[in-house]
Write an enzyme that holds these catalytic residues in place. Structure first.
Site, mmCIF file in Angstrom:
data_model
loop_
_atom_site.group_PDB
_atom_site.id
_atom_site.type_symbol
_atom_site.label_atom_id
_atom_site.label_comp_id
_atom_site.label_asym_id
_atom_site.label_seq_id
_atom_site.Cartn_x
_atom_site.Cartn_y
_atom_site.Cartn_z
ATOM 1 N N MET A 130 -53.761 35.775 25.368
ATOM 2 C CA MET A 130 -53.725 35.894 23.980
ATOM 3 C C MET A 130 -54.810 36.289 23.473
ATOM 4 O O MET A 130 -55.188 37.306 22.718
ATOM 5 C CB MET A 130 -52.931 34.927 23.121
ATOM 6 C CG MET A 130 -51.347 34.651 23.805
ATOM 7 S SD MET A 130 -50.370 36.332 23.723
ATOM 8 C CE MET A 130 -50.229 36.658 22.059
ATOM 9 N N ASP A 178 -64.863 30.376 23.623
ATOM 10 C CA ASP A 178 -64.137 29.450 24.687
ATOM 11 C C ASP A 178 -64.769 28.027 25.180
ATOM 12 O O ASP A 178 -66.021 28.129 25.143
ATOM 13 C CB ASP A 178 -63.497 30.248 25.595
ATOM 14 C CG ASP A 178 -62.183 29.768 26.613
ATOM 15 O OD1 ASP A 178 -61.041 30.134 26.322
ATOM 16 O OD2 ASP A 178 -62.286 28.745 26.959
ATOM 17 N N VAL A 187 -55.665 28.974 21.404
ATOM 18 C CA VAL A 187 -55.790 28.149 22.595
ATOM 19 C C VAL A 187 -54.624 27.553 23.076
ATOM 20 O O VAL A 187 -53.542 27.810 22.421
ATOM 21 C CB VAL A 187 -56.920 26.949 22.312
ATOM 22 C CG1 VAL A 187 -58.081 27.305 21.633
ATOM 23 C CG2 VAL A 187 -56.241 25.778 21.181
ATOM 24 N N GLU A 228 -50.974 25.715 23.498
ATOM 25 C CA GLU A 228 -50.109 25.313 22.649
ATOM 26 C C GLU A 228 -50.022 23.839 22.542
ATOM 27 O O GLU A 228 -48.923 23.119 23.085
ATOM 28 C CB GLU A 228 -48.879 25.802 22.945
ATOM 29 C CG GLU A 228 -47.600 25.751 22.097
ATOM 30 C CD GLU A 228 -47.715 26.760 20.787
ATOM 31 O OE1 GLU A 228 -48.868 27.229 20.527
ATOM 32 O OE2 GLU A 228 -46.679 26.894 20.100
ATOM 33 N N LYS A 280 -55.068 21.786 18.247
ATOM 34 C CA LYS A 280 -55.298 22.634 17.424
ATOM 35 C C LYS A 280 -55.883 22.076 15.812
ATOM 36 O O LYS A 280 -56.594 22.562 15.479
ATOM 37 C CB LYS A 280 -53.899 23.546 16.990
ATOM 38 C CG LYS A 280 -53.555 24.523 18.154
ATOM 39 C CD LYS A 280 -52.407 25.333 17.941
ATOM 40 C CE LYS A 280 -51.762 26.010 19.167
ATOM 41 N NZ LYS A 280 -52.492 27.215 19.571
ATOM 42 N N SER A 320 -46.973 29.968 18.978
ATOM 43 C CA SER A 320 -45.746 30.455 18.997
ATOM 44 C C SER A 320 -44.767 29.622 18.248
ATOM 45 O O SER A 320 -43.745 30.103 17.875
ATOM 46 C CB SER A 320 -45.665 30.394 20.539
ATOM 47 O OG SER A 320 -46.338 30.827 21.508
ATOM 48 N N HIS A 378 -49.055 35.539 14.388
ATOM 49 C CA HIS A 378 -48.339 35.243 15.821
ATOM 50 C C HIS A 378 -48.485 36.719 16.276
ATOM 51 O O HIS A 378 -47.255 37.475 16.074
ATOM 52 C CB HIS A 378 -47.035 34.650 15.525
ATOM 53 C CG HIS A 378 -46.143 34.467 16.635
ATOM 54 N ND1 HIS A 378 -44.892 34.431 16.638
ATOM 55 C CD2 HIS A 378 -46.893 34.243 18.023
ATOM 56 C CE1 HIS A 378 -44.454 34.230 17.993
ATOM 57 N NE2 HIS A 378 -45.629 34.048 18.599
ATOM 58 N N ASN A 422 -38.935 33.453 17.762
ATOM 59 C CA ASN A 422 -38.641 32.588 18.713
ATOM 60 C C ASN A 422 -37.745 31.824 18.487
ATOM 61 O O ASN A 422 -36.759 31.165 19.283
ATOM 62 C CB ASN A 422 -39.815 31.999 19.099
ATOM 63 C CG ASN A 422 -40.817 32.789 19.918
ATOM 64 O OD1 ASN A 422 -40.367 33.745 20.641
ATOM 65 N ND2 ASN A 422 -42.157 32.375 20.136
HETATM 66 P P1 NAD Z 1 -54.110 30.532 27.800
HETATM 67 O O1 NAD Z 1 -53.847 29.358 28.798
HETATM 68 O O2 NAD Z 1 -54.143 31.894 28.344
HETATM 69 O O3 NAD Z 1 -55.383 30.564 27.000
HETATM 70 C C1 NAD Z 1 -55.839 29.471 26.456
HETATM 71 C C2 NAD Z 1 -57.536 29.280 26.305
HETATM 72 O O4 NAD Z 1 -57.954 28.421 25.773
HETATM 73 C C3 NAD Z 1 -58.149 29.175 27.590
HETATM 74 O O5 NAD Z 1 -59.085 30.148 27.910
HETATM 75 C C4 NAD Z 1 -58.770 27.797 27.446
HETATM 76 O O6 NAD Z 1 -60.252 27.847 28.210
HETATM 77 C C5 NAD Z 1 -59.222 27.917 25.753
HETATM 78 N N1 NAD Z 1 -59.573 26.711 25.296
HETATM 79 C C6 NAD Z 1 -58.916 25.483 25.603
HETATM 80 N N2 NAD Z 1 -59.106 24.442 24.792
HETATM 81 C C7 NAD Z 1 -60.117 24.859 23.923
HETATM 82 C C8 NAD Z 1 -60.974 24.585 23.157
HETATM 83 N N3 NAD Z 1 -61.042 23.130 22.670
HETATM 84 N N4 NAD Z 1 -62.031 25.456 22.420
HETATM 85 C C9 NAD Z 1 -62.021 26.521 22.879
HETATM 86 N N5 NAD Z 1 -61.247 27.177 23.625
HETATM 87 C C10 NAD Z 1 -60.384 26.315 24.632
HETATM 88 O O7 NAD Z 1 -52.973 30.830 26.674
HETATM 89 P P2 NAD Z 1 -52.520 31.758 25.961
HETATM 90 O O8 NAD Z 1 -51.013 32.151 26.681
HETATM 91 O O9 NAD Z 1 -53.408 32.894 25.662
HETATM 92 O O10 NAD Z 1 -51.787 31.045 24.569
HETATM 93 C C11 NAD Z 1 -52.595 30.795 23.610
HETATM 94 C C12 NAD Z 1 -51.756 30.454 22.259
HETATM 95 O O11 NAD Z 1 -51.166 31.656 21.809
HETATM 96 C C13 NAD Z 1 -50.728 29.384 22.587
HETATM 97 O O12 NAD Z 1 -50.815 28.735 21.314
HETATM 98 C C14 NAD Z 1 -49.520 30.051 22.872
HETATM 99 O O13 NAD Z 1 -48.499 29.480 22.595
HETATM 100 C C15 NAD Z 1 -49.551 31.378 21.915
HETATM 101 N N6 NAD Z 1 -48.839 32.534 22.502
HETATM 102 C C16 NAD Z 1 -48.805 32.802 23.572
HETATM 103 C C17 NAD Z 1 -47.900 33.878 23.941
HETATM 104 C C18 NAD Z 1 -48.075 34.394 25.403
HETATM 105 O O14 NAD Z 1 -46.994 35.138 25.649
HETATM 106 N N7 NAD Z 1 -48.952 33.802 26.240
HETATM 107 C C19 NAD Z 1 -47.514 34.696 22.982
HETATM 108 C C20 NAD Z 1 -47.574 34.354 21.720
HETATM 109 C C21 NAD Z 1 -48.392 33.356 21.163
#
Ligand code: NAD
Length: 408
Positions: free
Chosen positions: A19, A38, A95, A97, A102, A124, A145, A195
């Site tokens: 994301m 990150d 980051v 979920e 968070k 999400s 979102h 959702n």
């Molecule tokens: P992901 O696992 O692909 O990426 C998460 C990133 O966060 C990683 O690069 C990780 O290194 C980084 N991270 C973890 N802890 C951290 C910290 N303390 N400081 C800085 N960086 C940190 O996750 P994603 O799929 O991109 O999802 C991220 C958020 O978006 C979640 O809340 C998820 O629910 C939401 N979301 C995801 C989707 C989807 O389809 N993937 C859609 C909408 C919303």
């Protein structure tokens, strides 16, 4: 209250995963300078390369010229820590979920960022108010979102917390416009608009697997109606394991009958497209979903183990249950004020969930059926399938007045 920046010029994104990458591009495309953080430096490096690759691809496709690509890339820089982003107008956190994670990040950001900065989460489904509560600026906190892939999907749900200031919502709406998004303001509840409705829809889809259908049949019925993809193809795209892992982490839901097919798929390493197998089979390097008889056998086994007497489920029943599940939950969302209008719900489904454009969205579709008819059909489902089909109060009220959702 501190002055909210009405025109966001500088932003930061926390998280360089799926994301974060898309969100960074949305901001850079809209002319916003973005600092990217990150806690995994390797991830950040890879993410920067992936953004540069995406822009290079857009140049090759003739969608933007090289100068534009260079400008966009130049707007994206990495930052080593939160101190380096203290002057931004907006932070978007993307980051994992996980509520505690968070909250920790929001607490740190709140301590370091200028008081007027807006703090947004891309969660999400988590509670925006619980995240806002750890800050001293809950009026500056909201949900932004995005949908995956964020730089392509048109929909942006702007989630209003209990204390989010109107000026903060205005600033988010203005940014949404600059990013070319269809921005819909949603109230704060689990899953927001999209959702939350999706949960009821996939619940029916999964239950039908136990009662007699196979994944490809459910998908074919919904795709025949015009959905971009059915629920099981969708799970293969997003990863069947995401919800499975979330259930494991939270320790809730794992035993529910409707998740047993997912559980067995995941236990067998069938996570979806990314692992070559999920609800369907994928040849190496291909995204073409192929019917897999092994999945049908697994579905049969699970429903037998759970003691279901399977019966024929035709496409009409699939549509009836999946569509009416969306409509009934949509009505509750409207009733509770989570969505401002039925049209907003339709825009969410048209722009974020592949609902067929010619049907106008789930609420417009229900209006075309006539709400008296919808009400009767829900009552019939309640009789056959149980309480969770009880019609939303709003449907009864509108139907009694000869009205539709559009009149609300
Ligand atoms: P992901 O696992 O692909 O990426 C998460 C990133 O966060 C990683 O690069 C990780 O290194 C980084 N991270 C973890 N802890 C951290 C910290 N303390 N400081 C800085 N960086 C940190 O996750 P994603 O799929 O991109 O999802 C991220 C958020 O978006 C979640 O809340 C998820 O629910 C939401 N979301 C995801 C989707 C989807 O389809 N993937 C859609 C909408 C919303």
């Amino acid at each position: 209250m501190s002055q909210t920046p009405s025109n966001i010029q500088r932003a930061a994104v926390i998280g360089a995963g799926t994301m974060g990458r898309g969100i960074v591009m949305c901001l850079a495309n809209a002319g916003v300078a973005v600092q990217w953080v990150d806690n995994n430096p390797q991830m950040l490096e890879q993410a920067l390369t992936s953004v540069a690759d995406t822009y290079a691809h857009s140049v090759r496709q003739g969608r933007i010229d090289q100068a534009e690509a260079d400008d966009r890339i130049a707007r994206v820089t990495t930052a080593p820590d939160y101190a380096a982003i203290r002057d931004v107008d907006l932070v978007i956190e993307a980051v994992y979920e996980n509520l505690e994670l968070k909250q920790k990040i929001f607490r740190e950001l709140d301590a370091l960022l200028k008081p007027e900065a807006i703090l947004a989460s891309n969660t999400s489904a988590l509670d925006i108010d619980t995240i806002a509560a750890v800050t001293r600026r809950p009026q500056q906190v909201l949900g932004l979102h995005f949908f995956s892939p964020a730089h392509i999907m048109k929909l942006l749900e702007i989630v209003r917390g209990a204390q989010t200031a109107p000026a903060v919502l205005e600033a988010a709406l203005a940014l949404g416009k600059r990013m070319g998004k269809v921005s819909i303001v949603a109230g704060n509840c689990p899953g927001f608009i999209g959702n939350r409705m999706l949960r009821t829809y996939t619940h029916e889809a999964r239950k039908m697997l136990l009662e007699g259908a196979f994944p490809h049949q459910v998908d074919a019925a919904l795709q025949g109606f015009g959905f971009a993809m059915g629920p099981f193809r969708m799970y293969d795209v997003v990863g069947v394991d995401l919800e499975w892992r979330a259930r494991q982490l939270s320790g809730t839901g794992q035993d529910a009958p409707q998740f047993q097919v997912d559980n067995r798929l995941c236990e067998a390493g069938r996570f979806g497209q990314k692992s070559g197998n999920g609800y369907y089979h994928y040849e190496p390097g291909s995204r073409q979903a192929e019917h897999d008889p092994q999945v049908d056998a697994l579905v049969l086994q699970v429903s037998e183990d759970l003691g279901f007497h399977r019966r024929e489920i035709g496409p009409e029943e699939v549509l009836e249950r999946c569509l009416l599940a969306l409509v009934n939950e949509g009505a509750k969302i409207l009733e509770e004020g989570i969505a401002g209008s039925a049209h907003d719900i339709d825009l969410v489904y048209l722009n974020g969930y592949g609902f067929p454009a010619d049907k106008g969205g789930p609420m417009a579709w229900a209006d075309q059926q006539g709400l008296a008819d919808v009400h009767q059909r829900l009552v019939a489902l309640e009789t056959r399938q149980g309480d969770h089909w009880r019609p939303a109060r709003l449907i009864g009220e509108l139907a009694a007045g000869g009205k539709g959702f559009a009149d609300k």
